[in-house]
Scaffold this motif. Structure first.
Motif, PDB file in Angstrom:
ATOM      1  N   ILE A   1       0.832  -1.187   0.000  1.00  0.00           N
ATOM      2  CA  ILE A   1       0.000   0.000   0.000  1.00  0.00           C
ATOM      3  C   ILE A   1       0.869   1.240   0.000  1.00  0.00           C
ATOM      4  O   ILE A   1       2.084   1.160   0.089  1.00  0.00           O
ATOM      5  CB  ILE A   1      -0.962   0.007   1.205  1.00  0.00           C
ATOM      6  N   HIS A   2       0.227   2.410  -0.075  1.00  0.00           N
ATOM      7  CA  HIS A   2       0.992   3.616  -0.364  1.00  0.00           C
ATOM      8  C   HIS A   2       1.104   4.574   0.806  1.00  0.00           C
ATOM      9  O   HIS A   2       1.524   5.695   0.626  1.00  0.00           O
ATOM     10  CB  HIS A   2       0.354   4.355  -1.536  1.00  0.00           C
ATOM     11  N   HIS A   3       0.763   4.133   2.017  1.00  0.00           N
ATOM     12  CA  HIS A   3       0.893   5.027   3.158  1.00  0.00           C
ATOM     13  C   HIS A   3       2.365   5.344   3.394  1.00  0.00           C
ATOM     14  O   HIS A   3       3.239   4.530   3.136  1.00  0.00           O
ATOM     15  CB  HIS A   3       0.283   4.376   4.399  1.00  0.00           C
ATOM     16  N   ASP A   4       2.632   6.531   3.928  1.00  0.00           N
ATOM     17  CA  ASP A   4       4.005   7.000   4.019  1.00  0.00           C
ATOM     18  C   ASP A   4       4.678   6.717   5.355  1.00  0.00           C
ATOM     19  O   ASP A   4       5.776   7.162   5.597  1.00  0.00           O
ATOM     20  CB  ASP A   4       4.062   8.514   3.772  1.00  0.00           C
ATOM     21  N   GLY A   5       4.047   6.005   6.241  1.00  0.00           N
ATOM     22  CA  GLY A   5       4.717   5.715   7.493  1.00  0.00           C
ATOM     23  C   GLY A   5       3.942   4.731   8.318  1.00  0.00           C
ATOM     24  O   GLY A   5       2.798   4.424   8.049  1.00  0.00           O
ATOM     25  N   CYS A   6       4.588   4.187   9.348  1.00  0.00           N
ATOM     26  CA  CYS A   6       3.914   3.299  10.288  1.00  0.00           C
ATOM     27  C   CYS A   6       3.159   4.185  11.258  1.00  0.00           C
ATOM     28  O   CYS A   6       3.707   4.667  12.239  1.00  0.00           O
ATOM     29  CB  CYS A   6       4.938   2.454  11.038  1.00  0.00           C
ATOM     30  N   ARG A   7       1.906   4.419  10.980  1.00  0.00           N
ATOM     31  CA  ARG A   7       1.203   5.427  11.749  1.00  0.00           C
ATOM     32  C   ARG A   7      -0.041   4.853  12.389  1.00  0.00           C
ATOM     33  O   ARG A   7      -0.641   3.926  11.882  1.00  0.00           O
ATOM     34  CB  ARG A   7       0.799   6.599  10.841  1.00  0.00           C
ATOM     35  N   ASP A   8      -0.426   5.430  13.500  1.00  0.00           N
ATOM     36  CA  ASP A   8      -1.692   5.089  14.121  1.00  0.00           C
ATOM     37  C   ASP A   8      -2.763   5.971  13.524  1.00  0.00           C
ATOM     38  O   ASP A   8      -2.543   7.119  13.204  1.00  0.00           O
ATOM     39  CB  ASP A   8      -1.637   5.328  15.644  1.00  0.00           C
ATOM     40  N   GLY A   9      -3.945   5.413  13.359  1.00  0.00           N
ATOM     41  CA  GLY A   9      -5.035   6.180  12.785  1.00  0.00           C
ATOM     42  C   GLY A   9      -6.322   5.908  13.509  1.00  0.00           C
ATOM     43  O   GLY A   9      -6.333   5.328  14.576  1.00  0.00           O
ATOM     44  N   LYS A  10      -7.423   6.308  12.912  1.00  0.00           N
ATOM     45  CA  LYS A  10      -8.720   6.168  13.553  1.00  0.00           C
ATOM     46  C   LYS A  10      -9.479   4.945  13.040  1.00  0.00           C
ATOM     47  O   LYS A  10     -10.626   4.754  13.364  1.00  0.00           O
ATOM     48  CB  LYS A  10      -9.552   7.428  13.298  1.00  0.00           C
ATOM     49  N   GLN A  11      -8.794   4.117  12.221  1.00  0.00           N
ATOM     50  CA  GLN A  11      -9.519   3.058  11.554  1.00  0.00           C
ATOM     51  C   GLN A  11      -9.399   1.712  12.261  1.00  0.00           C
ATOM     52  O   GLN A  11      -9.830   0.698  11.752  1.00  0.00           O
ATOM     53  CB  GLN A  11      -9.043   2.956  10.106  1.00  0.00           C
ATOM     54  N   GLY A  12      -8.793   1.688  13.441  1.00  0.00           N
ATOM     55  CA  GLY A  12      -8.789   0.468  14.223  1.00  0.00           C
ATOM     56  C   GLY A  12      -7.493  -0.314  14.108  1.00  0.00           C
ATOM     57  O   GLY A  12      -6.669  -0.088  13.239  1.00  0.00           O
ATOM     58  N   ASP A  13      -7.349  -1.277  15.044  1.00  0.00           N
ATOM     59  CA  ASP A  13      -6.129  -2.065  15.113  1.00  0.00           C
ATOM     60  C   ASP A  13      -5.816  -2.794  13.816  1.00  0.00           C
ATOM     61  O   ASP A  13      -4.665  -2.904  13.417  1.00  0.00           O
ATOM     62  CB  ASP A  13      -6.256  -3.102  16.242  1.00  0.00           C
ATOM     63  N   GLY A  14      -6.846  -3.345  13.162  1.00  0.00           N
ATOM     64  CA  GLY A  14      -6.608  -4.110  11.946  1.00  0.00           C
ATOM     65  C   GLY A  14      -5.946  -3.269  10.879  1.00  0.00           C
ATOM     66  O   GLY A  14      -5.013  -3.688  10.209  1.00  0.00           O
ATOM     67  N   TYR A  15      -6.441  -2.057  10.724  1.00  0.00           N
ATOM     68  CA  TYR A  15      -5.859  -1.139   9.736  1.00  0.00           C
ATOM     69  C   TYR A  15      -4.413  -0.830  10.087  1.00  0.00           C
ATOM     70  O   TYR A  15      -3.534  -0.878   9.241  1.00  0.00           O
ATOM     71  CB  TYR A  15      -6.681   0.152   9.693  1.00  0.00           C
ATOM     72  N   ASN A  16      -4.155  -0.531  11.373  1.00  0.00           N
ATOM     73  CA  ASN A  16      -2.807  -0.189  11.782  1.00  0.00           C
ATOM     74  C   ASN A  16      -1.853  -1.354  11.563  1.00  0.00           C
ATOM     75  O   ASN A  16      -0.740  -1.167  11.101  1.00  0.00           O
ATOM     76  CB  ASN A  16      -2.786   0.223  13.257  1.00  0.00           C
ATOM     77  N   ALA A  17      -2.294  -2.569  11.897  1.00  0.00           N
ATOM     78  CA  ALA A  17      -1.445  -3.740  11.731  1.00  0.00           C
ATOM     79  C   ALA A  17      -1.086  -3.930  10.264  1.00  0.00           C
ATOM     80  O   ALA A  17       0.072  -4.191   9.924  1.00  0.00           O
ATOM     81  CB  ALA A  17      -2.149  -4.988  12.271  1.00  0.00           C
ATOM     82  N   ASP A  18      -2.062  -3.802   9.368  1.00  0.00           N
ATOM     83  CA  ASP A  18      -1.786  -3.964   7.945  1.00  0.00           C
ATOM     84  C   ASP A  18      -0.862  -2.864   7.433  1.00  0.00           C
ATOM     85  O   ASP A  18       0.011  -3.110   6.594  1.00  0.00           O
ATOM     86  CB  ASP A  18      -3.090  -3.973   7.133  1.00  0.00           C
ATOM     87  N   ALA A  19      -1.035  -1.644   7.930  1.00  0.00           N
ATOM     88  CA  ALA A  19      -0.159  -0.546   7.531  1.00  0.00           C
ATOM     89  C   ALA A  19       1.276  -0.826   7.977  1.00  0.00           C
ATOM     90  O   ALA A  19       2.220  -0.645   7.208  1.00  0.00           O
ATOM     91  CB  ALA A  19      -0.650   0.775   8.119  1.00  0.00           C
TER      92      ALA A  19
END
Length: 202
Positions: free
Chosen positions: A6-24
């Motif tokens: 995916i194209h995110h620019d960093g290992c970041r925490d967000g508002k979309q939940g643990d699953g999203y963060n883990a995949d990022a």
């Protein structure tokens, strides 16, 4: 779980939940590993692993431990390598024959891609895709399509890459997976821009 890059620019925490963060975290680890930045890769993979373990996400644990074991092997950390590969084997033994075969093809494809043996990688990914398709496992089949698309990009076969991404997109859209759908749209736009630059000689 979606495993395409995916194209995110960093290992970041967000508002979309643990699953999203883990995949990022996982995908950032993939990108760092490909660039041989093993320190960053390990950090991202370990963050992903913590979340996957908390969630009991067997797929996430399996693939993340596989990558962590490979990084430890690259760095000559034999104890850590054995620890992570042991976790991989424990999960592998719990899966049925066809699932195990598909996973091993997938992992073999990643190893071949890493070694720049793109022909072998494509063969192994295609074998995994066939198994997942026959099982009716649309999510993993779509993820494999993304790996095949990325591989086609590396070979500068952009038409083939677009075709593979389109197949993945059809599955993600049908499942209502907005994150994966957005990622594929991003990759399709990126390929179109790259082809445009090539035509313009930029």
């Amino acid at each position: 779980m979606g495993l395409q890059q995916i194209h995110h620019d960093g290992c970041r925490d967000g508002k979309q939940g643990d699953g999203y963060n883990a995949d990022a975290y996982y995908h950032q680890g993939e990108m760092a590993e490909e660039e041989r930045d093993f320190t960053k890769a390990e950090s991202c993979y370990r963050k992903a692993l913590k979340v996957y373990e908390r969630q009991g996400d067997e797929d996430g644990i399996f693939y993340t431990c596989f990558h962590l074991g490979r990084i430890a092997e690259e760095q000559g950390k034999s104890a850590e390598m054995e620890e992570f590969y042991e976790k991989v084997l424990m999960i592998d033994e719990s899966w049925n024959g066809e699932e195990r075969k598909a996973v091993r093809c997938w992992m073999g494809g990643m190893d071949a891609e890493k070694d720049k043996d793109f022909v072998r990688a494509e063969e192994l990914y295609a074998d995994a895709l066939e198994i997942y398709t026959n099982q009716g496992n649309g999510e993993d089949a779509a993820d494999i399509c993304c790996y095949l698309a990325r591989l086609a990009e590396k070979k500068r076969e952009f038409g083939k890459a677009e075709s593979w991404y389109a197949k993945a997109l059809a599955v993600y859209a049908k499942q209502g997976d907005e994150e994966e759908t957005a990622d594929v749209h991003y990759n399709l736009r990126r390929i179109a821009e790259r082809q445009k630059r090539d035509k313009e000689g930029v």
